[in-house]
Design a protein around this motif. Structure first.
Motif, PDB file in Angstrom:
ATOM      1  N   LEU A 102      44.759  39.054  33.486  1.00  0.00           N
ATOM      2  CA  LEU A 102      43.392  39.377  33.851  1.00  0.00           C
ATOM      3  C   LEU A 102      42.748  38.226  34.598  1.00  0.00           C
ATOM      4  N   SER A 103      41.595  38.492  35.136  1.00  0.00           N
ATOM      5  CA  SER A 103      40.828  37.440  35.794  1.00  0.00           C
ATOM      6  C   SER A 103      40.159  36.561  34.752  1.00  0.00           C
ATOM      7  N   THR A 104      39.677  35.407  35.191  1.00  0.00           N
ATOM      8  CA  THR A 104      39.021  34.482  34.264  1.00  0.00           C
ATOM      9  C   THR A 104      37.812  35.124  33.609  1.00  0.00           C
ATOM     10  N   ALA A 105      36.999  35.834  34.367  1.00  0.00           N
ATOM     11  CA  ALA A 105      35.787  36.440  33.815  1.00  0.00           C
ATOM     12  C   ALA A 105      36.123  37.493  32.769  1.00  0.00           C
ATOM     13  N   ILE A 165      44.201  27.209  26.270  1.00  0.00           N
ATOM     14  CA  ILE A 165      44.072  28.551  25.699  1.00  0.00           C
ATOM     15  C   ILE A 165      43.619  29.544  26.755  1.00  0.00           C
ATOM     16  N   LEU A 166      42.648  29.146  27.559  1.00  0.00           N
ATOM     17  CA  LEU A 166      42.177  30.031  28.629  1.00  0.00           C
ATOM     18  C   LEU A 166      43.305  30.354  29.603  1.00  0.00           C
ATOM     19  N   ALA A 167      44.119  29.343  29.940  1.00  0.00           N
ATOM     20  CA  ALA A 167      45.238  29.572  30.861  1.00  0.00           C
ATOM     21  C   ALA A 167      46.257  30.537  30.255  1.00  0.00           C
ATOM     22  N   ILE A 168      46.542  30.368  28.954  1.00  0.00           N
ATOM     23  CA  ILE A 168      47.490  31.266  28.291  1.00  0.00           C
ATOM     24  C   ILE A 168      46.932  32.678  28.237  1.00  0.00           C
ATOM     25  N   GLN A 169      45.628  32.807  27.973  1.00  0.00           N
ATOM     26  CA  GLN A 169      45.011  34.124  27.933  1.00  0.00           C
ATOM     27  C   GLN A 169      45.124  34.827  29.280  1.00  0.00           C
ATOM     28  N   ILE A 170      44.888  34.064  30.339  1.00  0.00           N
ATOM     29  CA  ILE A 170      44.990  34.655  31.682  1.00  0.00           C
ATOM     30  C   ILE A 170      46.427  35.066  31.975  1.00  0.00           C
ATOM     31  N   ALA A 171      47.376  34.193  31.636  1.00  0.00           N
ATOM     32  CA  ALA A 171      48.782  34.496  31.905  1.00  0.00           C
ATOM     33  C   ALA A 171      49.280  35.653  31.051  1.00  0.00           C
ATOM     34  N   VAL A 202      37.208  39.310  23.442  1.00  0.00           N
ATOM     35  CA  VAL A 202      37.302  38.543  22.200  1.00  0.00           C
ATOM     36  C   VAL A 202      38.670  38.692  21.553  1.00  0.00           C
ATOM     37  N   ARG A 203      39.476  39.644  22.003  1.00  0.00           N
ATOM     38  CA  ARG A 203      40.772  39.866  21.376  1.00  0.00           C
ATOM     39  C   ARG A 203      41.915  39.198  22.139  1.00  0.00           C
ATOM     40  N   ALA A 204      41.609  38.357  23.107  1.00  0.00           N
ATOM     41  CA  ALA A 204      42.656  37.716  23.883  1.00  0.00           C
ATOM     42  C   ALA A 204      43.456  36.756  23.013  1.00  0.00           C
ATOM     43  N   PHE A 205      44.738  36.571  23.374  1.00  0.00           N
ATOM     44  CA  PHE A 205      45.633  35.657  22.664  1.00  0.00           C
ATOM     45  C   PHE A 205      45.777  34.368  23.460  1.00  0.00           C
ATOM     46  N   PRO A 206      45.747  33.196  22.777  1.00  0.00           N
ATOM     47  CA  PRO A 206      45.391  32.967  21.372  1.00  0.00           C
ATOM     48  C   PRO A 206      43.878  32.885  21.199  1.00  0.00           C
TER      49      PRO A 206
END
Length: 671
Positions: A350-353, A340-346, A359-363
């Motif tokens: 954005l950067s990891t931080a 999920i973190l990888a998909i949010q970044i892609a 809180v609105r990142a997908f998924p």
């Protein structure tokens, strides 16, 4: 789509004979032997009733056509049975399917003349019993009597529910046409699912058995990896065959939902357009009472609750020595969050931080965590309890997950598409772990009938420990809608007014009625000004006002004025103005915005309202419903456009254009 919908209604209203012909033919052919098995006559009656409820067809004519067609169909089947009673067993399709007549004979011999009435409502024997009645020598007079009685019972039983449904859709359409579409889609999916299951059960059982035997034969003669998998999956001696197939199907569905949601998010398709509508709709319900209830629901998915349940699951599996199962599950939990973190970044670029703080990142990793924990526990419980307890476990788990998602949507923690994507992705991992566990241990583990109660107790304790006033206050403050943006009158008239939509939209981007007035004032000021100029507050929907919908002599102004949605937010203020004709009225609706205008004299900033007028006409094409239909032509707004306008003292800008729609800006003076 709404335009096409009204075109269809207008066509049926202008050409009711087409719809009535379909009713007659559907009722007739449903009663014809063999053919009736494939004709959805009951569904056609329900749809016809729904058209009655929307005012497109006359109830009396629909009833008469349905009853006449049903009587004629049974009579034709009776005549066929009496005419060919000695040779019917040699005719197709009875010679290929002798069991049809045998089932009809058994039913007829058991119930006699009453079977003609009962069979109307039972699909397997509906079109066979009249044929059997003719074959068995039932007298014409007696058959005609029960035939008419059965049709008189059958037609209202299928048409009247459709009438209620159609009327309900008419009311829902007054609020949001999208609501009608959503309900219609769910009804259609439900109906198709029931029908599909019925067809599979009644017509495909033999095909399934034959196909299974062929696959088993192929697998036995192909001892490579795929053959062994097929053999183990379809082996009739394997107690988990059905469970494996079911989990596999759910796994495929979850994958399809996630891929579809991800594609919509990446391309900005309609699903993402729903996000703002859902957020604004739920935001309109914000109140201290609702906030307290939603906060209680949010604790089901809190870190504390999920941690306690995860620890309990690990201890439980350790006691049962299911080391691999718990290992696979922990890997799924960690890997799903990393993915999920990888998909949010892609997806966000954005950067990891920055992603982890968004809180609105997908998924949504919040929803995903809840699905992984609760889904895995539900799987463990379902394999260790009886059928009734399995149903209760599945229902309770679904309700808790819906509550977690609702609380996050209500508070703005995540968007609708993020919640759907997170749930689907987590479900994939849950079903993968479940499939692996069932594959390795096909036999059910030792029963634990009291374990669901233990889990419920743990959840209750975890939730109760978080319901203190301090946490609730902090959550409620974070969940409150943001404060309005305060602007000056000059900023409003120069540029801000242009940022508002020119049309009301049930969903983002859908153009509905034009927004022809912007008004900065308090709700009381708007109410006072409109009441002094001949408007009255709209009658809200209540038990008393609902009765006016079936009154034979009600005027248009006396009917309830329902709120409508604008980007998911219901209209807060609704007013009605009577027309010269008793069957017409104007309805003025106002929606709030995120802006307020300051006053130089020190008064409190006043919110900006968006207003739209719809001219409605009352139609009574058939008893028992009064139907209000909007006039699609653009009406002048509340202002008299002459030089002697009664609104001159309030308007601050006039005939401002918005995509060709005149917009008037009004400012009530601070009291």
């Amino acid at each position: 789509m709404e335009h096409a919908y009204f075109q269809l209604l207008h066509f049926l209203t202008a050409n009711p004979s087409w719809a009535l012909a379909v009713v007659v033919l559907a009722a007739f052919f449903e009663a014809i032997a063999i053919i009736g098995t494939f004709v959805p006559g009951s569904t056609a009656m329900f749809i016809a009733g729904a058209l009655v409820g929307t005012g497109s067809l006359n109830l009396g004519w629909v009833m008469a056509c349905a009853i006449g067609g049903a009587i004629a169909g049974d009579a034709a089947s009776y005549w066929f049975g009496a005419r060919h009673k000695t040779t019917i067993m040699r005719l197709w399709p009875f010679r290929s399917h002798p069991g049809l007549l045998e089932a009809g004979k058994t039913y007829f011999e058991k119930h006699g003349a009453k079977s003609v009435i009962f069979a109307r409502f039972i699909a397997p024997v509906r079109a066979i019993v009249p044929v059997v009645a003719g074959m068995m020598g039932m007298s014409r007079l007696r058959f005609f009597a029960v035939n008419v009685l059965s049709a008189l019972l059958w037609a209202p039983a299928h048409i009247l529910p459709g009438v209620v449904f159609g009327a309900s859709m008419e009311l829902a359409g007054a609020v949001s046409f999208r609501l009608v579409i959503v309900v219609a889609i769910f009804v259609a999916i439900g109906w198709m699912t029931v029908k599909l299951i019925g067809v599979i059960v009644s017509h495909a059982r033999n095909w399934t058995d034959v196909s299974r035997q062929r696959l088993l034969y192929w697998a036995k003669h192909n001892p490579h990896a795929i053959g062994r998998i097929v053999l183990r999956t379809l082996d009739p001696d394997n107690p988990a065959t059905g469970l494996i197939v079911g989990i596999s199907l759910l796994l495929l569905v979850s994958g399809a939902v996630f891929i579809s949601t991800l594609n919509d998010v990446a391309s900005g398709n309609p699903l993402v357009q729903v996000d703002m509508s859902v957020y604004r709709f739920l935001r309109s319900f914000h109140a201290s009472l609702y906030d307290k209830a939603i906060f209680a629901l949010s604790t089901f998915g809190s870190t504390l609750t999920l941690s306690i349940l995860a620890l309990f699951a690990v201890i439980w599996m350790a006691v049962e020595r299911r080391w691999r199962t718990v290992l696979y599950w922990l890997i799924a939990v960690v890997f799903s969050q990393v993915l999920i973190l990888a998909i949010q970044i892609a997806a966000s670029g954005l950067s990891t931080a920055s992603v982890t703080s968004s809180v609105r990142a997908f998924p949504s990793n919040h929803v995903a965590g809840a699905v992984v924990i609760y889904g895995f526990l539900a799987f463990l419980l379902a394999r260790r309890v009886g059928l009734l307890s399995q149903i209760l476990v599945a229902t309770t788990t679904t309700a808790i997950l819906v509550a977690v998602a609702l609380s996050g949507l209500y508070s703005g923690l995540f968007s609708f598409s993020a919640a759907l994507g997170g749930a689907a992705l987590a479900a994939i991992w849950v079903f993968l772990v479940a499939l692996t566990a069932v594959w390795r241990h096909p036999s059910n583990p030792p029963p634990r009938p009291l374990m669901p109660l233990v889990v419920l107790l743990l959840i209750g304790l975890a939730v109760g420990a978080q319901l203190d006033a301090v946490q609730r206050s902090a959550w409620m403050n974070a969940a409150k809608p943001p404060a309005p943006i305060v602007i000056t009158p000059a900023q409003w008239t120069d540029r801000v007014w242009r940022t508002f939509s020119c049309y009301r939209s049930s969903m983002e981007g859908d153009r509905r009625e034009p927004i022809t007035v912007q008004w900065t004032a308090t709700a009381d000021q708007v109410r006072t000004q409109l009441l002094s100029r001949g408007w009255v507050e709209g009658t809200p929907l209540s038990a008393r006002s609902v009765l006016s919908l079936v009154s034979p002599d009600v005027t248009a102004v006396d009917l309830p004025a329902l709120p409508k949605l604008n980007n998911g937010e219901p209209s807060t203020l609704v007013f009605i103005r009577a027309d010269a004709a008793a069957d017409q009225r104007d309805v003025l609706r106002f929606w709030t915005t995120d802006y307020a205008v300051e006053h130089q004299r020190g008064g409190a900033p006043t919110p900006i309202w968006l207003g739209s007028v719809v001219h409605e006409r009352l139609r009574r094409p058939t008893w028992p419903f009064n139907v209000l239909r909007p006039d699609l032509r653009i009406q002048p707004m509340i202002l008299d456009q002459s030089s002697a306008s009664a609104w001159r003292d309030l308007q601050i800008a006039r005939s401002t254009g918005c995509l060709g729609v005149p917009v008037t800006l009004i400012a009530s003076r601070a009291g």
